[in-house]
Each structure stands twice: as structure tokens, then as C-alpha cells.
Scaffold this motif. Structure first.
Motif, PDB file in Angstrom:
ATOM      1  N   LEU B   7       0.837  -1.205   0.000  1.00  0.00           N
ATOM      2  CA  LEU B   7       0.000   0.000   0.000  1.00  0.00           C
ATOM      3  C   LEU B   7       0.868   1.249   0.000  1.00  0.00           C
ATOM      4  O   LEU B   7       0.428   2.328  -0.389  1.00  0.00           O
ATOM      5  CB  LEU B   7      -0.845  -0.029   1.283  1.00  0.00           C
ATOM      6  CG  LEU B   7      -2.086   0.830   1.362  1.00  0.00           C
ATOM      7  CD1 LEU B   7      -3.092   0.405   0.318  1.00  0.00           C
ATOM      8  CD2 LEU B   7      -2.707   0.726   2.757  1.00  0.00           C
ATOM      9  N   LEU B   8       2.097   1.090   0.454  1.00  0.00           N
ATOM     10  CA  LEU B   8       2.963   2.255   0.671  1.00  0.00           C
ATOM     11  C   LEU B   8       3.946   2.482  -0.473  1.00  0.00           C
ATOM     12  O   LEU B   8       4.737   3.417  -0.430  1.00  0.00           O
ATOM     13  CB  LEU B   8       3.736   2.072   1.988  1.00  0.00           C
ATOM     14  CG  LEU B   8       2.844   1.771   3.196  1.00  0.00           C
ATOM     15  CD1 LEU B   8       3.685   1.470   4.426  1.00  0.00           C
ATOM     16  CD2 LEU B   8       1.888   2.921   3.478  1.00  0.00           C
ATOM     17  N   SER B   9       3.891   1.625  -1.497  1.00  0.00           N
ATOM     18  CA  SER B   9       4.849   1.795  -2.593  1.00  0.00           C
ATOM     19  C   SER B   9       4.247   2.650  -3.696  1.00  0.00           C
ATOM     20  O   SER B   9       3.034   2.672  -3.909  1.00  0.00           O
ATOM     21  CB  SER B   9       5.260   0.437  -3.156  1.00  0.00           C
ATOM     22  OG  SER B   9       4.205  -0.130  -3.870  1.00  0.00           O
ATOM     23  N   GLY B  10       5.117   3.355  -4.378  1.00  0.00           N
ATOM     24  CA  GLY B  10       4.674   4.158  -5.518  1.00  0.00           C
ATOM     25  C   GLY B  10       3.810   5.340  -5.129  1.00  0.00           C
ATOM     26  O   GLY B  10       2.980   5.797  -5.911  1.00  0.00           O
ATOM     27  N   ILE B  11       4.015   5.842  -3.917  1.00  0.00           N
ATOM     28  CA  ILE B  11       3.241   7.017  -3.502  1.00  0.00           C
ATOM     29  C   ILE B  11       3.933   8.267  -4.035  1.00  0.00           C
ATOM     30  O   ILE B  11       5.125   8.456  -3.794  1.00  0.00           O
ATOM     31  CB  ILE B  11       3.148   7.086  -1.963  1.00  0.00           C
ATOM     32  CG1 ILE B  11       2.331   5.899  -1.451  1.00  0.00           C
ATOM     33  CG2 ILE B  11       2.531   8.400  -1.509  1.00  0.00           C
ATOM     34  CD1 ILE B  11       2.152   5.872   0.035  1.00  0.00           C
ATOM     35  N   PRO B  12       3.198   9.083  -4.764  1.00  0.00           N
ATOM     36  CA  PRO B  12       3.819  10.333  -5.223  1.00  0.00           C
ATOM     37  C   PRO B  12       4.163  11.202  -4.011  1.00  0.00           C
ATOM     38  O   PRO B  12       3.368  11.325  -3.081  1.00  0.00           O
ATOM     39  CB  PRO B  12       2.723  10.979  -6.076  1.00  0.00           C
ATOM     40  CG  PRO B  12       1.442  10.331  -5.664  1.00  0.00           C
ATOM     41  CD  PRO B  12       1.798   8.961  -5.170  1.00  0.00           C
ATOM     42  N   LEU B  13       5.362  11.747  -4.014  1.00  0.00           N
ATOM     43  CA  LEU B  13       5.778  12.542  -2.849  1.00  0.00           C
ATOM     44  C   LEU B  13       4.991  13.834  -2.770  1.00  0.00           C
ATOM     45  O   LEU B  13       4.719  14.354  -1.710  1.00  0.00           O
ATOM     46  CB  LEU B  13       7.279  12.838  -2.918  1.00  0.00           C
ATOM     47  CG  LEU B  13       8.157  11.619  -2.646  1.00  0.00           C
ATOM     48  CD1 LEU B  13       9.627  11.987  -2.763  1.00  0.00           C
ATOM     49  CD2 LEU B  13       7.865  11.063  -1.255  1.00  0.00           C
ATOM     50  N   THR B  14       4.639  14.335  -3.917  1.00  0.00           N
ATOM     51  CA  THR B  14       3.831  15.532  -3.945  1.00  0.00           C
ATOM     52  C   THR B  14       3.017  15.505  -5.226  1.00  0.00           C
ATOM     53  O   THR B  14       3.402  14.886  -6.204  1.00  0.00           O
ATOM     54  CB  THR B  14       4.691  16.804  -3.868  1.00  0.00           C
ATOM     55  OG1 THR B  14       3.825  17.939  -3.867  1.00  0.00           O
ATOM     56  CG2 THR B  14       5.657  16.896  -5.037  1.00  0.00           C
ATOM     57  N   SER B  15       1.886  16.116  -5.192  1.00  0.00           N
ATOM     58  CA  SER B  15       1.035  16.128  -6.370  1.00  0.00           C
ATOM     59  C   SER B  15       0.070  17.290  -6.229  1.00  0.00           C
ATOM     60  O   SER B  15      -0.335  17.658  -5.127  1.00  0.00           O
ATOM     61  CB  SER B  15       0.269  14.811  -6.472  1.00  0.00           C
ATOM     62  OG  SER B  15      -0.715  14.896  -7.495  1.00  0.00           O
ATOM     63  N   MET B  16      -0.285  17.857  -7.350  1.00  0.00           N
ATOM     64  CA  MET B  16      -1.259  18.946  -7.325  1.00  0.00           C
ATOM     65  C   MET B  16      -2.657  18.397  -7.094  1.00  0.00           C
ATOM     66  O   MET B  16      -3.569  19.134  -6.757  1.00  0.00           O
ATOM     67  CB  MET B  16      -1.240  19.704  -8.656  1.00  0.00           C
ATOM     68  CG  MET B  16       0.044  20.466  -8.927  1.00  0.00           C
ATOM     69  SD  MET B  16       0.291  21.795  -7.726  1.00  0.00           S
ATOM     70  CE  MET B  16      -0.940  22.993  -8.313  1.00  0.00           C
ATOM     71  N   GLU B  17      -2.824  17.101  -7.326  1.00  0.00           N
ATOM     72  CA  GLU B  17      -4.154  16.506  -7.215  1.00  0.00           C
ATOM     73  C   GLU B  17      -4.100  15.244  -6.367  1.00  0.00           C
ATOM     74  O   GLU B  17      -3.042  14.649  -6.188  1.00  0.00           O
ATOM     75  CB  GLU B  17      -4.674  16.150  -8.620  1.00  0.00           C
ATOM     76  CG  GLU B  17      -4.788  17.353  -9.530  1.00  0.00           C
ATOM     77  CD  GLU B  17      -5.420  17.009 -10.869  1.00  0.00           C
ATOM     78  OE1 GLU B  17      -5.316  15.837 -11.278  1.00  0.00           O
ATOM     79  OE2 GLU B  17      -6.006  17.914 -11.483  1.00  0.00           O
ATOM     80  N   GLU B  18      -5.229  14.825  -5.893  1.00  0.00           N
ATOM     81  CA  GLU B  18      -5.303  13.519  -5.241  1.00  0.00           C
ATOM     82  C   GLU B  18      -5.042  12.449  -6.298  1.00  0.00           C
ATOM     83  O   GLU B  18      -5.399  12.605  -7.465  1.00  0.00           O
ATOM     84  CB  GLU B  18      -6.688  13.315  -4.626  1.00  0.00           C
ATOM     85  CG  GLU B  18      -6.951  14.272  -3.467  1.00  0.00           C
ATOM     86  CD  GLU B  18      -8.201  13.902  -2.682  1.00  0.00           C
ATOM     87  OE1 GLU B  18      -9.284  13.901  -3.288  1.00  0.00           O
ATOM     88  OE2 GLU B  18      -8.086  13.626  -1.479  1.00  0.00           O
ATOM     89  N   VAL B  19      -4.421  11.355  -5.866  1.00  0.00           N
ATOM     90  CA  VAL B  19      -4.099  10.264  -6.787  1.00  0.00           C
ATOM     91  C   VAL B  19      -4.870   9.020  -6.355  1.00  0.00           C
ATOM     92  O   VAL B  19      -4.810   8.617  -5.187  1.00  0.00           O
ATOM     93  CB  VAL B  19      -2.581   9.988  -6.808  1.00  0.00           C
ATOM     94  CG1 VAL B  19      -2.259   8.821  -7.734  1.00  0.00           C
ATOM     95  CG2 VAL B  19      -1.824  11.241  -7.242  1.00  0.00           C
ATOM     96  N   PHE B  20      -5.606   8.427  -7.302  1.00  0.00           N
ATOM     97  CA  PHE B  20      -6.445   7.261  -7.033  1.00  0.00           C
ATOM     98  C   PHE B  20      -5.819   6.037  -7.702  1.00  0.00           C
ATOM     99  O   PHE B  20      -5.540   6.059  -8.902  1.00  0.00           O
ATOM    100  CB  PHE B  20      -7.856   7.467  -7.597  1.00  0.00           C
ATOM    101  CG  PHE B  20      -8.569   8.663  -6.993  1.00  0.00           C
ATOM    102  CD1 PHE B  20      -8.278   9.955  -7.418  1.00  0.00           C
ATOM    103  CD2 PHE B  20      -9.511   8.487  -6.000  1.00  0.00           C
ATOM    104  CE1 PHE B  20      -8.924  11.054  -6.858  1.00  0.00           C
ATOM    105  CE2 PHE B  20     -10.164   9.574  -5.425  1.00  0.00           C
ATOM    106  CZ  PHE B  20      -9.868  10.865  -5.858  1.00  0.00           C
ATOM    107  N   THR B  21      -5.585   4.985  -6.944  1.00  0.00           N
ATOM    108  CA  THR B  21      -4.990   3.756  -7.471  1.00  0.00           C
ATOM    109  C   THR B  21      -5.911   2.586  -7.140  1.00  0.00           C
ATOM    110  O   THR B  21      -6.177   2.317  -5.960  1.00  0.00           O
ATOM    111  CB  THR B  21      -3.604   3.511  -6.823  1.00  0.00           C
ATOM    112  OG1 THR B  21      -2.813   4.679  -6.962  1.00  0.00           O
ATOM    113  CG2 THR B  21      -2.908   2.320  -7.473  1.00  0.00           C
TER     114      THR B  21
END
Lengths: 106, 106
Positions: B7-21
């Protein structure tokens, strides 16, 4: 009225058995918390579930054994999808193992 | 072959938007990871979802506002069930907010 509940509240500190707590349920779906305290599946026992299961290990560690592939050890944050009727058993859990399991019919 | 994912891999460190996976999906059900980075719902926007949602805040903090009850602030391990068509909006999230959401039709 919508209430907040904590996955971490009401955890038995020790238990002779795994403890299953249903968090959400509707037809064809169950979300449950499972606390393990070092339990493993009995020798020779294999789960053979009619539902698909998506399981997340939240805390602790655990090792799942399969009939036809190498065992997988899970750490916090690890998740696996176990298709229905995939035979498996839990070889070991740490004393603080906490799982989130989603069982899905169909 | 069954694989472990984190669950913790590939998390964008920062993003202008929420990211849905999407982590698991079958008809009528979707399990997804949502990473927020301080985002909130736009002013005046309300979610009005056709599916029931069970949501767990894994990391960080977040506050959900409702039409007809006081706002609820979630901390790690907190979960809420949001019945379909329960209007709500996310007032604030911390930069490290990580959600696990289960959407269920019917």
C-alpha cells in the motif's frame, strides 16, 4: 448519524485464538478485522474459501503458504488478492498481527 | 501466481491533485488507495455518490464535513461508512494523507 471507529480500538492484548470483527457487511461483501497473536493454521489445514479475499496486513508480520507457489511473507502495508478456492494456510503470524480482510462473493 | 503489493509503494511525494490507485476490482466493488497532499474538496462541492463507501484513513489526518451533522476529523486507523447519497466533502487533509476506500454498489 455517521460515526468514526478505530481499527486499533478494542484489540485483545492476547488471545488463544484469532479474533474476527466485522466492520462493514452487506450481501456478498464483508470487511473484517482479524487480530492474530502468533497463531498459525493447524498442521495440514488449508483454507479453501468460496469467496475472493483481498487482505491487507496492517501491523505485524505473517507468512502465507500456498499449494503451488512459494510462501509469501507479509509486512505492514502489504496486500494480496486470494481468488476463491485458492488453497492457502497461514504458517506464522507475529504476536501483533492485524489484518484487514475484504471477502467478496461472486 | 499470487503477488504481494505494498500500500505504501509508488506514492507520489507531492502532487497537485489527489491520486487514485485501484487495488482490486470486480463488478459492484472497487478497492482503491487515495493519496492526498493537503487537497480539500472545492468550496461548495459535495460528493453525492451512488455507491456505499467504507473508508479507512491509513496515514495522516483528514476532516470530512456533512450536510446534517458536525464534521468528523479522522486519524490513522479511523474508519467511517458513508452510505450512498450521503452528501459530504473533505474540508482538509494533511500532506501525508493516505486512504483506503471500498466502494460497494447496490
Amino acid at each position: 448519524m455517521i460515526h468514526v471507529h478505530s481499527l486499533l480500538s478494542g484489540i485483545p492484548l492476547t488471545s488463544m485464538e484469532e479474533v474476527f470483527t466485522t466492520l462493514f457487511e452487506k450481501p456478498g461483501l464483508k470487511i473484517e478485522r482479524i487480530t492474530s497473536h502468533g497463531q498459525a493454521s493447524p498442521e495440514g489445514f488449508w483454507y479453501d474459501q468460496p469467496s475472493d479475499e483481498w487482505v491487507l496486513l496492517v501491523c505485524g508480520s505473517a507468512t502465507i503458504e500456498w499449494v503451488d507457489q512459494p510462501a509469501l511473507t507479509l509486512h505492514p502495508g502489504d496486500h494480496v488478492t486470494i481468488p476463491s478456492h485458492t488453497r492457502h494456510r497461514v504458517v506464522q503470524t507475529s504476536p501483533d498481527a492485524l489484518w484487514l480482510a475484504v471477502h467478496v462473493d461472486g
